[in-house]
Design an enzyme around this catalytic site. Sequence first.
Site, PDB file in Angstrom:
ATOM      1  N   TYR A 107      40.116  40.096  32.855  1.00  0.00           N
ATOM      2  CA  TYR A 107      40.190  40.733  34.180  1.00  0.00           C
ATOM      3  C   TYR A 107      40.859  39.808  35.191  1.00  0.00           C
ATOM      4  CZ  TYR A 107      38.668  43.294  38.347  1.00  0.00           C
ATOM      5  OH  TYR A 107      38.629  43.986  39.538  1.00  0.00           O
ATOM      6  N   LYS A 163      44.302  40.335  37.515  1.00  0.00           N
ATOM      7  CA  LYS A 163      44.333  40.325  38.977  1.00  0.00           C
ATOM      8  C   LYS A 163      45.134  39.139  39.528  1.00  0.00           C
ATOM      9  CE  LYS A 163      42.083  44.105  39.740  1.00  0.00           C
ATOM     10  NZ  LYS A 163      42.767  45.277  40.311  1.00  0.00           N
TER      11      LYS A 163
END
Length: 238
Positions: free
Chosen positions: A150, A154
């Site tokens: 993740y 990002k």
Amino acid sequence: MKLQGKIAVVTGAARGLGRAVARLYAQEGAVVYALDMLGAEVATLADEPGDIRPRQMDLADADDVAKIFAAIEAEAGRTDVLVNNAGIIFFNPVEQVSVAEWDRLLAVNLRGPFLCVRAVAPGMKQRRSGAIINVSSNAGVVGGLDESTYCASKFGLEGLSRSLSQEFTPFNVSVNTITPGHPMHTAMSEVTYSEETRKIWKDPMELAPAFVHLALQDASGINDQRIKAWDLVQQLAA
């Protein structure tokens, strides 16, 4: 009616923050194309006030993305505002992350925004007008335990956005990243937040006015910034 006459596209619009942004954009006068792979859920937005046009789309399928954006272009003639909101998350030590899991998350969280921006870029550049809003996270600047995939997505989105700003600024198009800036109640946060954090979470509709303000920006306004939605909402209300 701050967005009267605008054509807006919001990904991940079936639930949470994306749904709130789509609803508020429509209330502010925009024609909103609400995109999500959860077809039945996103379809319910058609019953909300304003002009919301739900479409089912798999952000991880490049052909599907191209097809949907071509249909929007044919129907509406342009995209004035693009909100890349869709995202998925999981938590695993890196040795337990499968290649398929890595590829799926990066396909949605990073390749998806790239595909959407690529689709609207020619029109925005030609018209010398537009706003691109990429929904990031604190995980885009700070590492998190068991969040290697993740965080990679990002951090990548932050880098993509900074580069896109350099590319789009000469065409008067704003590119910004935005994070909630405050715990909010979404399907994702129901998985990730502690009991203590849940006590202070906000309804996503309380953060959505920040997205309206960014939709009004061009390259001479708020541009190439990492915005905290809650802080911007407080500033606008002051």
